[in-house]
Design a protein around this motif. Structure first.
Motif, PDB file in Angstrom:
ATOM      1  N   PRO A 150     -65.361  18.417  41.123  1.00 44.30           N
ATOM      2  CA  PRO A 150     -65.993  18.487  42.450  1.00 44.30           C
ATOM      3  C   PRO A 150     -66.613  17.151  42.823  1.00 44.30           C
ATOM      4  O   PRO A 150     -67.243  16.498  41.995  1.00 44.30           O
ATOM      5  N   LYS A 151     -66.422  16.761  44.056  1.00 41.53           N
ATOM      6  CA  LYS A 151     -66.958  15.491  44.529  1.00 41.53           C
ATOM      7  C   LYS A 151     -68.281  15.707  45.249  1.00 41.53           C
ATOM      8  O   LYS A 151     -68.485  16.704  45.934  1.00 41.53           O
ATOM      9  N   GLU A 152     -69.185  14.755  45.089  1.00 44.10           N
ATOM     10  CA  GLU A 152     -70.457  14.816  45.785  1.00 44.10           C
ATOM     11  C   GLU A 152     -70.242  14.502  47.264  1.00 44.10           C
ATOM     12  O   GLU A 152     -69.499  13.585  47.608  1.00 44.10           O
ATOM     13  N   VAL A 153     -70.925  15.263  48.110  1.00 41.84           N
ATOM     14  CA  VAL A 153     -70.805  15.077  49.550  1.00 41.84           C
ATOM     15  C   VAL A 153     -72.144  14.591  50.084  1.00 41.84           C
ATOM     16  O   VAL A 153     -73.194  15.193  49.799  1.00 41.84           O
ATOM     17  N   ALA A 154     -72.128  13.499  50.825  1.00 48.68           N
ATOM     18  CA  ALA A 154     -73.347  12.970  51.405  1.00 48.68           C
ATOM     19  C   ALA A 154     -73.892  13.936  52.449  1.00 48.68           C
ATOM     20  O   ALA A 154     -73.155  14.710  53.064  1.00 48.68           O
ATOM     21  N   PHE A 155     -75.218  13.890  52.651  1.00 49.48           N
ATOM     22  CA  PHE A 155     -75.864  14.814  53.583  1.00 49.48           C
ATOM     23  C   PHE A 155     -75.286  14.671  54.984  1.00 49.48           C
ATOM     24  O   PHE A 155     -75.045  15.664  55.678  1.00 49.48           O
ATOM     25  N   MET A 156     -75.045  13.434  55.408  1.00 47.89           N
ATOM     26  CA  MET A 156     -74.546  13.207  56.762  1.00 47.89           C
ATOM     27  C   MET A 156     -73.098  13.665  56.929  1.00 47.89           C
ATOM     28  O   MET A 156     -72.608  13.789  58.049  1.00 47.89           O
ATOM     29  N   ASP A 157     -72.397  13.887  55.791  1.00 49.14           N
ATOM     30  CA  ASP A 157     -71.005  14.343  55.866  1.00 49.14           C
ATOM     31  C   ASP A 157     -70.880  15.862  55.882  1.00 49.14           C
ATOM     32  O   ASP A 157     -69.767  16.396  55.976  1.00 49.14           O
ATOM     33  N   LEU A 158     -72.022  16.559  55.784  1.00 51.24           N
ATOM     34  CA  LEU A 158     -71.982  18.022  55.820  1.00 51.24           C
ATOM     35  C   LEU A 158     -71.588  18.490  57.222  1.00 51.24           C
ATOM     36  O   LEU A 158     -71.808  17.778  58.205  1.00 51.24           O
ATOM     37  N   PRO A 159     -71.051  19.713  57.344  1.00 53.07           N
ATOM     38  CA  PRO A 159     -70.697  20.247  58.667  1.00 53.07           C
ATOM     39  C   PRO A 159     -71.935  20.364  59.555  1.00 53.07           C
ATOM     40  O   PRO A 159     -73.048  20.577  59.051  1.00 53.07           O
ATOM     41  N   PRO A 160     -71.767  20.247  60.856  1.00 54.14           N
ATOM     42  CA  PRO A 160     -72.923  20.354  61.777  1.00 54.14           C
ATOM     43  C   PRO A 160     -73.702  21.649  61.623  1.00 54.14           C
ATOM     44  O   PRO A 160     -74.922  21.666  61.770  1.00 54.14           O
ATOM     45  N   ILE A 161     -73.017  22.763  61.315  1.00 56.45           N
ATOM     46  CA  ILE A 161     -73.710  24.038  61.155  1.00 56.45           C
ATOM     47  C   ILE A 161     -74.726  23.984  60.021  1.00 56.45           C
ATOM     48  O   ILE A 161     -75.792  24.610  60.073  1.00 56.45           O
ATOM     49  N   MET A 162     -74.394  23.196  58.953  1.00 58.09           N
ATOM     50  CA  MET A 162     -75.338  23.047  57.840  1.00 58.09           C
ATOM     51  C   MET A 162     -76.563  22.265  58.277  1.00 58.09           C
ATOM     52  O   MET A 162     -77.696  22.597  57.899  1.00 58.09           O
TER      53      MET A 162
END
Length: 407
Positions: A150-162
């Motif tokens: 699993p790759k780490e996802v930056a906060f700004m790359d999260l979906p808008p709903i999140m």
């Protein structure tokens, strides 16, 4: 009549010229065929046409340097380096000062020119759209499927709903805190002076209320300012103050934790101790390493091959791929001597297997895992061990540490 004679003469000259050109092309093709054999027998260990390995990529080398310079360099590169040739010195410096073996004694000028002819022909071929897998390289069907990590996802790359959900959660928490503060500020004045009663102050609600109002005595305790009458040592007196509540609470919690720890690990044995955790992690690591064939840290337990057929196959592989850097008898040239008891990366068959498979790129040793199969690497590793004590002529001085087999 004269016109007919002239036509025959001109036609004969054209035919002769055509045959001459065809013959020249055939000779050049034959030179390239012979050059390819020589290249594969002497050069593939350190060179590739399209990529830098131990030495530079050789595609279009004849255009960059010229045939005469290439012949001199292949015959003895160090002579050009010592003579101060700018191009030779630059190559020597760029590739970690790994000297190229001198081929003046093993290849004739014609052999070297055949190699250059092969480089010319190979350089002019269009690059393949998809390179075929190397001989012996495992295909997709041979390798076990490895689940992608699993790759780490930056906060700004999260979906808008999140982002919206997190923002709403923060707003709700702030509203709850603000509501509690407003309620306290609303109801405390209604209590009047009753909040200062000793019974209320000692209650949980009273302590919480005064803590919110900045009274830290709930945590630090109150100083009694009473001196012990019997505690007088050389004029040093002691106040009869209680321990700070925070210290006592932590002490009580540590007692409860210790009892739970003892029951969990030593009485009911429902938890794993450090030794058990270590053993489980080592087992998991061994399973992972066994599944991942390309892990350099994978534990192997190969045995030395001793049958004549395997050693003969290993000798053939060694002569084709290793002799250019280690000498035909393993005496060492660019690479170390393989016939003594000293090793740079371990002298066990498993150590040699890993060195051959993964290489030592920093020292100029290329990895062979994409060119040789596992069985071929084990055969050549066993053959290398069979060279121990052969004492060839002009052997290179020992390098590394002396290896002593485990009994």
């Amino acid at each position: 009549m004269i016109s007919l004679s002239n036509k025959f003469r001109k036609g004969g000259l054209a035919l002769a010229a055509g045959l001459l050109l065809m013959g020249t092309t055939a000779v050049q093709a034959q030179d390239a065929v012979e050059g390819k054999k020589i290249f594969e027998g002497n050069c593939t260990a350190c060179h590739s046409l399209d990529a830098d390995v131990v030495g530079p990529a050789l595609k279009d080398a004849h255009k960059r340097r010229g045939e005469e310079w290439l012949v001199k360099f292949i015959k003895n590169s160090q002579e050009l380096v010592k003579a101060g040739d700018k191009d030779a010195v630059a190559l020597f410096e760029k590739f970690n000062k790994v000297p190229m073996p001198a081929f003046s004694g093993s290849l004739s000028d014609d052999d070297i020119k055949n190699v250059i002819a092969y480089i010319k022909e190979a350089s002019e071929k269009p690059a393949d759209v998809a390179a075929a897998p190397a001989t012996g390289a495992p295909t997709e069907g041979d390798k076990p499927a490895v689940q992608a990590e699993p790759k780490e996802v930056a906060f700004m790359d999260l979906p808008p709903i999140m982002h919206i959900t997190i923002a709403l959660t923060g707003v709700i928490l702030l509203l709850i805190v603000a509501t509690l503060i407003m309620l306290v500020r609303l109801f405390v004045p209604m209590l009047g002076d009753s909040i200062y009663d000793e019974d209320f102050r000692n209650s949980f609600a009273g302590r919480l209320l005064f803590l919110l109002r900045g009274d830290a005595s709930v945590v630090t305790g109150k100083a009694k300012d009473v001196i012990h009458s019997s505690h007088d040592f050389d004029g040093i007196q002691e106040y009869d103050n209680d321990l700070p509540p925070w210290w006592k609470y932590m002490f009580y919690v540590s007692i409860v934790f210790a009892i739970g720890y003892m029951l969990h690990f030593h009485v009911f044995r429902s938890g794993a101790l450090q030794t058990e955790e270590y053993e489980m992690e080592m087992e998991q690591a061994a399973i992972f390493a066994a599944k991942n064939a390309d892990d350099p840290n994978a534990i192997t337990d190969y045995k030395v091959l001793t049958d004549a057929a395997a050693l003969e196959s290993g000798k053939s592989i060694f002569s084709t791929n290793c002799a250019a850097c280690h000498g035909p008898e393993g005496q060492g040239t660019v690479g170390p001597n393989l016939t003594d008891e000293y090793w740079l990366h371990g002298g066990d068959v498993n150590d040699i297997f890993k060195t051959v498979k993964f290489g030592v790129p920093a020292k100029g040793m290329v990895p062979w895992q994409g060119k040789l199969t596992k069985d071929q690497i084990l055969e050549v590793s066993s053959y290398i061990l069979s060279l121990q004590g052969s004492n060839p002529a002009n052997a290179k001085e020992p390098q590394g540490e002396k290896y002593e087999a485990k009994k």
